[in-house]
Design a protein around this motif. Structure first.
Motif, short mmCIF file in Angstrom:
data_model
loop_
_atom_site.label_atom_id
_atom_site.label_comp_id
_atom_site.label_asym_id
_atom_site.label_seq_id
_atom_site.Cartn_x
_atom_site.Cartn_y
_atom_site.Cartn_z
N LEU A 159 46.19 30.15 52.51
CA LEU A 159 45.62 30.69 53.85
C LEU A 159 44.89 32.11 53.81
N LEU A 160 45.68 33.03 53.06
CA LEU A 160 45.21 34.57 52.91
C LEU A 160 44.05 34.55 52.21
N SER A 161 43.66 33.75 51.20
CA SER A 161 42.53 33.66 50.50
C SER A 161 41.22 33.60 51.25
N MET A 162 41.62 32.86 52.32
CA MET A 162 40.37 32.53 53.17
C MET A 162 39.93 33.90 53.97
N ILE A 163 40.74 34.65 54.07
CA ILE A 163 40.35 36.01 54.70
C ILE A 163 40.17 37.21 53.84
N THR A 164 40.18 37.18 52.47
CA THR A 164 40.32 38.02 51.55
C THR A 164 38.92 38.29 50.95
N PRO A 165 38.53 39.31 51.29
CA PRO A 165 37.03 39.66 50.54
C PRO A 165 37.30 39.72 49.33
N LEU A 166 36.13 39.35 48.41
CA LEU A 166 36.22 39.28 46.95
C LEU A 166 36.52 41.07 46.43
N GLY A 167 35.40 41.84 47.22
CA GLY A 167 35.47 43.14 46.86
C GLY A 167 36.79 44.07 46.93
N TRP A 168 37.73 43.21 47.93
CA TRP A 168 39.05 43.82 47.90
C TRP A 168 39.87 43.55 46.53
N LEU A 169 39.54 42.48 45.97
CA LEU A 169 40.25 42.19 44.99
C LEU A 169 39.83 42.87 43.52
N GLU A 170 38.54 42.98 43.57
CA GLU A 170 37.82 43.37 42.33
C GLU A 170 38.07 44.90 42.34
N ARG A 171 38.33 45.40 43.28
CA ARG A 171 38.43 47.02 43.24
C ARG A 171 40.00 47.49 42.94
N VAL A 172 41.06 46.60 43.07
CA VAL A 172 42.24 46.84 42.53
C VAL A 172 42.29 47.40 41.12
N PRO A 173 42.58 48.59 40.86
CA PRO A 173 42.48 49.08 39.37
C PRO A 173 43.08 48.40 38.33
N SER A 174 44.28 47.55 38.76
CA SER A 174 44.90 47.00 37.59
C SER A 174 43.92 45.77 37.07
N TYR A 175 43.13 45.43 38.05
CA TYR A 175 42.24 44.25 37.55
C TYR A 175 41.40 44.59 36.51
N LYS A 176 40.81 45.55 36.54
CA LYS A 176 39.90 46.03 35.47
C LYS A 176 40.21 46.61 34.25
N GLU A 177 41.36 47.53 34.60
CA GLU A 177 42.34 48.15 33.67
C GLU A 177 42.90 46.99 32.63
N LYS A 178 43.45 46.14 33.10
CA LYS A 178 44.28 45.16 32.35
C LYS A 178 43.02 44.20 31.30
N GLN A 179 42.11 43.86 31.99
CA GLN A 179 40.99 42.95 31.46
C GLN A 179 40.51 43.93 30.23
N PHE A 180 40.46 45.22 30.52
CA PHE A 180 39.84 45.97 29.32
C PHE A 180 40.99 46.12 28.32
N GLU A 181 42.15 46.15 28.69
CA GLU A 181 43.34 46.60 27.72
C GLU A 181 43.72 45.17 26.79
N VAL A 182 43.68 44.14 27.56
CA VAL A 182 44.29 42.94 27.11
C VAL A 182 42.99 42.27 26.35
N LYS A 183 43.17 42.13 24.95
CA LYS A 183 41.88 41.70 24.32
C LYS A 183 42.03 40.20 23.86
N ASP A 184 43.50 39.98 23.82
CA ASP A 184 43.61 38.67 23.05
C ASP A 184 43.86 37.57 24.05
N LYS A 185 43.54 37.61 25.22
CA LYS A 185 43.29 36.77 26.32
C LYS A 185 42.44 36.74 27.07
#
Ligand code: TRP
Length: 331
Positions: free
Chosen positions: A95-121
């Motif tokens: 239900l919350l996914s319906m009202i959550t703008p993608l940009g809000w999720l993309e700018r959460v710092p852990s999103y890019k950080e972890k994608q950058f750090e974790v290379k084996d997944k």
């Protein structure tokens, strides 16, 4: 007067260490007398990155549960459960996914950080992007007032508030604004001085034996400027002293700090005091762990009855949320 609600979760990433103990678990334990506490094992969150190999999932959930109980969480006082047994987490998430703008999720710092750090997944997935939203659902589902977490989780709490507000604006007041309760020891140093973390291999685990604890403390780095025994040191530069601040009495802290600054004691003397205190601190936890290790039926009962209790609270919130949106039947 009814007690305020506390909610927090922990990922079942296996083997908890004394950083988890000081940074999270002890905080959880101290809250369970004064608040209505919901504590859960976030097994779905584990899947957001460990989806490809789930062979250790069950074992890890069990291990985290044992450690939580050994650290003093009491199922008579707090509701202890697993996320995947309360399906309402998924319903609220969708239900919350319906009202959550993608940009809000993309700018959460852990999103890019972890994608950058974790290379084996491959973390280029829908589930991984939605990690903070699932956490939002966890928190709002219990209409929690307080969320004890480390500073690293504050961005997740911020987005929780934003999404809760957005829901309330669209559909009417359902969710209170949760507040973070910061832990006193957010950064427990590991044996190499970096933050204690499984990925760095610098942890003292709750499952370590007394001998292993001793060995690990003895290999810890200290004030690296203090080369010779006769050099005075600066305790503030030593990760050993940071652990003293957590596990030693004020008097002992003063003594080792003074001894370090005046070269009155050597690093090994300082470490021996820490080892003694760590042993004393961990002794009751080791005992309880050993008691619980082969009690799978008891553990299953605890988690099942906790999950039922949690589901009741979750269902109450979902009735309100469904009604607010207009999903509560046709008449
Ligand atoms: N993301 C948290 C962590 O890694 C775990 C978590 C999941 C959590 N859901 C939560 C913490 C809800 C607090 C509230 O530590």
């Amino acid at each position: 007067m009814s007690k305020k609600r506390v909610l927090s979760g922990i990922q079942p990433s296996g083997n908890l260490h004394i950083g988890n103990l000081a940074g999270a678990l002890q905080n959880w334990v101290s809250l369970q007398d004064d608040y209505e506490c919901y504590y859960f094992i976030a097994d779905w969150h584990a899947l957001t990155s460990q989806y490809a190999d789930t062979s250790l999932l069950k074992e890890n959930v069990k291990d985290v549960l044992i450690n939580c109980l050994a650290a003093g969480l009491d199922p008579e006082k707090a509701t202890i459960f697993t996320q995947s047994r309360v399906l309402e987490h998924a319903e609220l998430h969708v239900l919350l996914s319906m009202i959550t703008p993608l940009g809000w999720l993309e700018r959460v710092p852990s999103y890019k950080e972890k994608q950058f750090e974790v290379k084996d997944k491959d973390l280029n997935t829908y589930g991984f992007l939605g990690y903070p939203l699932l956490q939002t659902a966890d928190i709002l589902l219990y209409r929690a007032n307080y969320v004890p977490v480390g500073v690293d989780q504050m961005p997740h709490l911020e987005i929780t508030r934003e999404i809760g507000r957005r829901f309330n604006t669209f559909y009417g007041e359902v969710f209170p604004e949760p507040e973070g309760l910061l832990t006193k020891f957010p950064k427990v140093p590991g044996t190499d001085g970096r933050k204690m973390s499984k990925t760095y291999g610098n942890c003292i685990y709750l499952s370590d034996t007394p001998e292993e604890v001793e060995k690990k403390v003895k290999t810890m780095t200290t004030d690296t400027q203090r080369v010779k025994r006769t050099d005075p040191g600066d305790p503030e530069l030593s990760p050993v002293f940071q652990l003293h601040k957590i596990f030693s009495s004020q008097e002992e802290q003063n003594e080792v700090a003074e001894g370090c600054r005046t070269a009155g004691i050597g690093c090994i003397d300082c470490k021996m005091v820490l080892i003694k205190n760590l042993h004393a601190h961990l002794e009751p936890i080791w005992e309880k762990r050993n008691e619980l290790l082969d009690k799978s039926d008891l553990l299953e009962d605890i988690i099942e009855s906790g999950s039922k209790k949690a589901a009741k609270a979750a269902e109450e919130t979902m009735l309100l949320a469904r009604k607010a949106i207009g999903l509560d039947g046709l008449v």
